[in-house]
Design a protein around this motif. Structure first.
Motif, PDB file in Angstrom:
ATOM      1  N   TYR A   1       2.726  -8.959   2.776  1.00 29.39           N
ATOM      2  CA  TYR A   1       2.543  -7.656   2.159  1.00 29.39           C
ATOM      3  C   TYR A   1       1.918  -7.835   0.778  1.00 29.39           C
ATOM      4  O   TYR A   1       2.093  -8.866   0.139  1.00 29.39           O
ATOM      5  CB  TYR A   1       3.879  -6.925   2.049  1.00 29.39           C
ATOM      6  CG  TYR A   1       4.442  -6.562   3.403  1.00 29.39           C
ATOM      7  CD1 TYR A   1       3.753  -5.686   4.245  1.00 29.39           C
ATOM      8  CD2 TYR A   1       5.642  -7.092   3.840  1.00 29.39           C
ATOM      9  CE1 TYR A   1       4.253  -5.364   5.495  1.00 29.39           C
ATOM     10  CE2 TYR A   1       6.148  -6.767   5.089  1.00 29.39           C
ATOM     11  CZ  TYR A   1       5.454  -5.900   5.912  1.00 29.39           C
ATOM     12  OH  TYR A   1       5.943  -5.584   7.146  1.00 29.39           O
ATOM     13  N   PRO A   2       1.195  -6.836   0.293  1.00 27.80           N
ATOM     14  CA  PRO A   2       0.567  -6.937  -1.022  1.00 27.80           C
ATOM     15  C   PRO A   2       1.599  -7.241  -2.117  1.00 27.80           C
ATOM     16  O   PRO A   2       2.770  -6.864  -2.021  1.00 27.80           O
ATOM     17  CB  PRO A   2      -0.056  -5.557  -1.236  1.00 27.80           C
ATOM     18  CG  PRO A   2      -0.248  -5.008   0.141  1.00 27.80           C
ATOM     19  CD  PRO A   2       0.888  -5.552   0.949  1.00 27.80           C
ATOM     20  N   ARG A   3       1.121  -7.894  -3.167  1.00 25.38           N
ATOM     21  CA  ARG A   3       1.988  -8.315  -4.272  1.00 25.38           C
ATOM     22  C   ARG A   3       2.802  -7.152  -4.842  1.00 25.38           C
ATOM     23  O   ARG A   3       4.004  -7.286  -5.077  1.00 25.38           O
ATOM     24  CB  ARG A   3       1.128  -8.936  -5.382  1.00 25.38           C
ATOM     25  CG  ARG A   3       1.923  -9.402  -6.598  1.00 25.38           C
ATOM     26  CD  ARG A   3       1.022  -9.828  -7.732  1.00 25.38           C
ATOM     27  NE  ARG A   3       0.233  -8.736  -8.276  1.00 25.38           N
ATOM     28  CZ  ARG A   3       0.687  -7.838  -9.160  1.00 25.38           C
ATOM     29  NH1 ARG A   3       1.923  -7.906  -9.593  1.00 25.38           N
ATOM     30  NH2 ARG A   3      -0.094  -6.871  -9.591  1.00 25.38           N
TER      31      ARG A   3
ATOM     32  N   VAL B   1      -2.011  -8.629   3.704  1.00 19.93           N
ATOM     33  CA  VAL B   1      -3.252  -9.153   3.126  1.00 19.93           C
ATOM     34  C   VAL B   1      -3.227 -10.679   3.145  1.00 19.93           C
ATOM     35  O   VAL B   1      -2.161 -11.295   3.182  1.00 19.93           O
ATOM     36  CB  VAL B   1      -3.438  -8.649   1.677  1.00 19.93           C
ATOM     37  CG1 VAL B   1      -3.598  -7.139   1.644  1.00 19.93           C
ATOM     38  CG2 VAL B   1      -2.278  -9.078   0.793  1.00 19.93           C
TER      39      VAL B   1
ATOM     40  N   ARG C   1      -3.410  -2.746  -1.582  1.00 17.11           N
ATOM     41  CA  ARG C   1      -4.236  -3.894  -1.188  1.00 17.11           C
ATOM     42  C   ARG C   1      -5.184  -4.311  -2.301  1.00 17.11           C
ATOM     43  O   ARG C   1      -5.343  -5.479  -2.597  1.00 17.11           O
ATOM     44  CB  ARG C   1      -5.063  -3.564   0.068  1.00 17.11           C
ATOM     45  CG  ARG C   1      -4.345  -3.724   1.364  1.00 17.11           C
ATOM     46  CD  ARG C   1      -5.293  -3.674   2.571  1.00 17.11           C
ATOM     47  NE  ARG C   1      -6.476  -2.847   2.431  1.00 17.11           N
ATOM     48  CZ  ARG C   1      -6.546  -1.553   2.771  1.00 17.11           C
ATOM     49  NH1 ARG C   1      -5.504  -0.949   3.275  1.00 17.11           N
ATOM     50  NH2 ARG C   1      -7.673  -0.884   2.621  1.00 17.11           N
TER      51      ARG C   1
ATOM     52  N   THR D   1      -3.109 -14.395   1.829  1.00 13.83           N
ATOM     53  CA  THR D   1      -2.414 -14.927   0.651  1.00 13.83           C
ATOM     54  C   THR D   1      -3.132 -16.108   0.010  1.00 13.83           C
ATOM     55  O   THR D   1      -2.756 -16.527  -1.083  1.00 13.83           O
ATOM     56  CB  THR D   1      -1.003 -15.408   1.039  1.00 13.83           C
ATOM     57  OG1 THR D   1      -1.139 -16.485   1.981  1.00 13.83           O
ATOM     58  CG2 THR D   1      -0.175 -14.275   1.620  1.00 13.83           C
TER      59      THR D   1
ATOM     60  N   GLU E   1      -5.081  -3.375  -5.533  1.00 12.46           N
ATOM     61  CA  GLU E   1      -4.450  -3.401  -6.862  1.00 12.46           C
ATOM     62  C   GLU E   1      -5.351  -2.746  -7.895  1.00 12.46           C
ATOM     63  O   GLU E   1      -5.500  -3.211  -9.020  1.00 12.46           O
ATOM     64  CB  GLU E   1      -4.094  -4.824  -7.290  1.00 12.46           C
ATOM     65  CG  GLU E   1      -2.996  -5.442  -6.467  1.00 12.46           C
ATOM     66  CD  GLU E   1      -2.450  -6.724  -7.076  1.00 12.46           C
ATOM     67  OE1 GLU E   1      -2.455  -6.866  -8.309  1.00 12.46           O
ATOM     68  OE2 GLU E   1      -2.005  -7.581  -6.289  1.00 12.46           O
TER      69      GLU E   1
END
Length: 195
Positions: A167-169, A139, A12, A141, A14
């Protein structure tokens, strides 16, 4: 945090968080916080998970990435050599080896905290998980849609606007390795395949 919760937070945000490694507060160590990693070729991963009890949750990177970020391998040395590291103020960059206490299974690498690099994640080779049904927390966007029609809208001020979550990158863009306890190996999935 559980291993799953920690991985979820990393994906989440990063970002890695730095902590002083074991022994960093001892005399002869700098006390500097580090990121700590284990070097795990596939066969060694089985040893860490099946024999040593490590939880198969985390990010997979490369030596090159660790080196580029100012990190390196921890030295595994006998007590008399460890004293040399301590005298140089580098005691936490060496692990004492002795009978029944070698710690060689960790094959540890560390990246010291740095004001020029705040732990932002790059260079992810894969994400390792232990449960093929697990998914990270979705998360925001920054994209907005009309809650009734599903059509994209300009932003939160639009009528019926709801923010799209995904979903997270890193989850969407990375390969995912799922640990299979029976095979004592991982199954590999392409980026976006476990969506």
């Amino acid at each position: 945090m559980s291993p799953q919760e920690r991985l979820d937070a990393i994906l989440r945000e990063e970002r890695f968080r730095f902590f002083p490694p074991f022994g960093a507060a001892n005399p002869g160590s700098s006390g500097r916080a580090c990121l700590c990693f284990s070097e795990c070729p596939p066969g060694h991963l089985d040893h860490l998970v099946s024999i040593r009890g490590f939880a198969p949750w985390g990010l997979v990177g490369t030596r090159e990435t660790v080196n580029r970020l100012g990190g390196g391998t921890v030295a595994y040395v006998p007590p008399e050599v460890h004293e040399t590291f301590q005298r140089a103020g580098l005691g936490h960059w060496a692990v004492r080896t002795a009978e029944r206490s070698t710690w060689l299974h960790e094959r540890e690498w560390r990246i010291p905290s740095s004001p020029t690099w705040g732990g932002r994640i790059d260079g992810v080779m894969a994400i390792l998980i232990a449960d093929a049904t697990w998914r990270p927390t979705q998360v925001p966007t920054g994209r907005w849609v009309d809650g009734e029609t599903g059509l994209e809208v300009a932003g939160p001020g639009a009528t019926n606007a709801i923010e799209v979550h995904d979903y997270p990158r890193l989850w969407r863009e990375s390969r995912v390795w799922v640990w299979d306890r029976e095979k004592r190996n991982f199954d590999e999935y392409a980026p976006g395949e476990l969506h």
